[in-house]
Structures are given as C-alpha cells and as structure tokens.
Design an enzyme around this catalytic site. Sequence first.
Site, short mmCIF file in Angstrom:
data_model
loop_
_atom_site.label_atom_id
_atom_site.label_comp_id
_atom_site.label_asym_id
_atom_site.label_seq_id
_atom_site.Cartn_x
_atom_site.Cartn_y
_atom_site.Cartn_z
N ARG A 96 -73.95 -0.99 -3.98
CA ARG A 96 -75.14 -1.48 -3.27
C ARG A 96 -76.40 -0.69 -3.59
NH1 ARG A 96 -73.95 -1.76 2.72
NH2 ARG A 96 -76.05 -2.61 2.75
N LYS A 145 -73.85 7.23 -6.94
CA LYS A 145 -74.51 7.23 -5.62
C LYS A 145 -74.85 8.63 -5.13
CE LYS A 145 -72.05 5.95 -1.98
NZ LYS A 145 -71.56 5.20 -0.80
#
Length: 451
Positions: A15, A22
């Site tokens: 996402r 991340k």
Amino acid sequence: MPTAVIILAAGQGNRMKSERPKVLHKVAGSAMLHHALNTAAAIGADRTIVVTGHRGQAVADAAQSFLEDVEIVHQSEQLGTGHAVGQARDVLAGFQGNVIVLYGDTPLIEPDTLENMQQKCAAGNAVVVLGFKAADPTNYGRLILNAAGGLTAIVEHKAATAEQKAITDCNSGVVCAKSNHLFDLIDKIDKNSVSGEFYLTDIVALANEADQTCAAVFCDQAETMGVDSRKGLARAEAAFQRRARDAAIENGVTLSDPETVYFALDTVIGRDVVIGPNVVFGPGVTIENAAEIRAFCHLEACHVSSDAVVGPFARLRPGAEIAENTHIGNFVEVKNARIAEGAKVNHLSYIGDAEIGAAANIGAGTITCNYDGVMKHRTTIGARAFIGSNTALVAPVSVGADALTGSGSVITDDVPDGALGISRPKQELRQGFAKRYLGRLRALKAKRDKG
Ligand code: UD1
C-alpha cells in the site's frame, strides 16, 4: 534481566506504492526501522535481531548502518508474525532473559512503555502484550481479559464473535516474553486454517493452556500507530513532531510557533534555547544551552554552541561547527566549517570547508570558493581578521590573524597576519561625465518621441 529485541521487518508494504521497502520510509528524517532500533538501544537491549524478508539486503544494510552488531535473520516466505519471530530461534539459542517483539513499521513505541512491560514480565507473567483502547477496534486483534485482569487470549478481528468485536481493548502487536517460554510456545502455534499464517497472537492462549499467566500493559493508541500507507506515514510524522515539540518545551526550550518546527529522531536541544518559527532540523543536530535559532533556518548534522545566534534564513549543513557567541546571519550557508568563538558571518555568505578564527568578521557576500570542479580545498581565516564585503576566497587559501581583505577582492594568494589583501581595479573619477552623458541620452529620446 538481559533483553533481546526482535524487530519484524519482512513485509512488503504494497500500500506504500513504492520501490523502497516499507520500513525504510522515513519519519522525522530517519527510516522507521531506525526508530525501532533506537527504541531498542534506549532500553539497553543486549541483543537486537532484525527479521528481513522483502528486499532483505537493503533492510539489512540499513539496520547495520544504524547498529553495527545488529543480527539479521531472513524470513524467505512471510508465513505470519509467529513464523517471523520463530526465525530468531537459532540466533537466540541459549539466550536467557526477556524477548521483546517490535515492528519496523511501528515507529512511535516509547522506551518507558517497554520498561513497564518488562516489569510485568518480571512480576511472573510468561507473556506480556502491549494493548491500547481503540477508538475504532475494527481489524485489530482483541484482548480477552479475565476478571482478575489477566490476559487469556487474543482473537483476531476476522475470527471474533459479535460479542468479542464489541471489545475495544486491542493488540498493538508488541510482545515481551521470557525467552525460555517464547520459542516453546511458538512451536505449538497451528497454521491458521483460513489465512494459512502462524499468528504470534496465539501464544497467549497457548501459555494459558500451559498454566502460565499472561498480562497486558496499556498505552495510548497513538504510540502503537503502525504505518502501511503514505497517509499513515504522514500521520506518524505528525504524531512524532507533536511529541518532539512537547518534549522540547517540557525540557526548557522556547518554541515561538511550535507547530512550524520540525525535529529529527536524534535532535538534541539544550535548555533556554529559543527557536523561532519555521525551523527544520535534519538528522544529527545538537544545539547547546541558550543558543537562538531564528526563523526559517534549516540545519543538519551540525553543532551549535551556547549563546550562538543563527538566522533568520540560515542553512547549516553537515560538519558546521558553530562555537559560542557567534552570529550566523540571514542567507548564510555553512558546510564542513568551524566558526570559532565570537566570529560573525552575518549576511549572504557561503562558508564551506573552512576554519574561521575567533572574533573574525566575515563581510556580506563573502564566498569561499572551495571547489575547483574536481576537488575540494580549505580556506583558513585567522582570529580577528576582517574580510571585506563580497570577497571571493579561492581555496586553498589563508588569511592571517588581524588581516584585512579589501571589499570586492578575489583572494588567490595567502594574506599574512596583520596584512591587507586587495585585488580590484583602481577607481577612476571623471568629473561631470554623468551629467553630460545623461543629457545626451535625454535629448536623443525627446527627438525620437516627437516623430
Ligand atoms: C497484527 C496482530 C493484531 C494486531 C495488529 C496491530 C497478528 C496475527 N495480529 O495484525 O492482533 O492488532 O498486528 O497492528 O500478529 N510480518 C513479518 N513477517 C510475516 C508477517 C508479518 O515480518 O510473516 C510483519 C509485517 O511486515 C508487519 C507486522 O509483522 O510489519 C504485522 O504483520 P501483519 O500480518 O500486518 O499483522 P496485522 O494484520 O497488522
């Protein structure tokens, strides 16, 4: 009690919509992974293990750049949080003490919170889980507490009954467990029949089945904030900055407009420092007591000593060492340079790869020409030297103590102590020239305007 910290950092973080893992996205100038490593260091962890997965080498390199003796274990397939922690079993073989599980994408956990969890562990609990009261508990694991406050199970949202879904006591994911219990409990975790993952959260029910007690420690939800999107990253940044501003104010720093000041993870600010509006601290900055940083300054990897005044609109780059009682004024950039006590660089200057002596005065527009297109060279200015406005100092070059340079000079040769270095054409004076010249131009224009 010896402590090992395991940081889970294997996830891909789709996402984030990013090529970068991340946990390497930054909050307050540092990778989120560094925040977790910093928290481990703050509690004096004896061992720190990072579990890598997606882009494992990049994550391992980033971990090692922060902490040389960090241990890396690789989780080649992400089979769940229980499986991830299990990867550290071999490196922790024989380790006796508390094991704390942190997350590379959860940057705001406070050392005090982990110390509370360790105390609960020391009080006889096999597993202590960090919980929070959720404003909206959807998607979090729910903490099932018994009447005595003991933790009996964690139920994931998807598996929760309607009654359990109404519980707002939620699992942050952070766990502190005794090493001699943790890996035995992990061995007993069954693969979840729906997701196919091994859930770390199952160790709570398994410990209870083995007559071991478990407990929860609670903190604010904001502290447990995990990041899985750019929106989340911005929220974590805002939360970090709120906390850093409050801490600075609490510690005796004046912020005239707190919401416009941005700190880095490792910013150190002394007492009685005054910080104006719109100041940004990059990583590696220390400001000593009673210095003043005026509006619109940007500082990184530099040291500002007591009673120095910096800005407004100054930029201190890596290696700027600003001594006591100095003035660095508007539109001044300093890089890899030491400005000694009482020196002034007040206006529109670039000082790079330089040594500026005590009480020297650097005139407006002075530039150290430190780069020849290939190499960098140093400029040395002696104590009490007076550098005339708009001097270009072509390095390598030195100007001695108590020396002068003439305004507008290009200084290519060393100027000895007490001497004047000047290099500019002599001024000519032509009496009446301006009047005659302008008169001619005006007459010409009048003629053109007529026809
Ligand atoms: C987990 C908890 C949940 C809790 C929530 C808080 C479990 C089963 N559930 O759910 O109770 O409320 O955190 O945010 O633990 N990771 C690995 N390797 C893996 C799996 C995960 O390194 O194999 C890392 C992920 O990168 C992520 C973290 O562990 O950073 C959490 O994993 P995730 O599967 O997202 O758990 P949640 O669904 O958030």
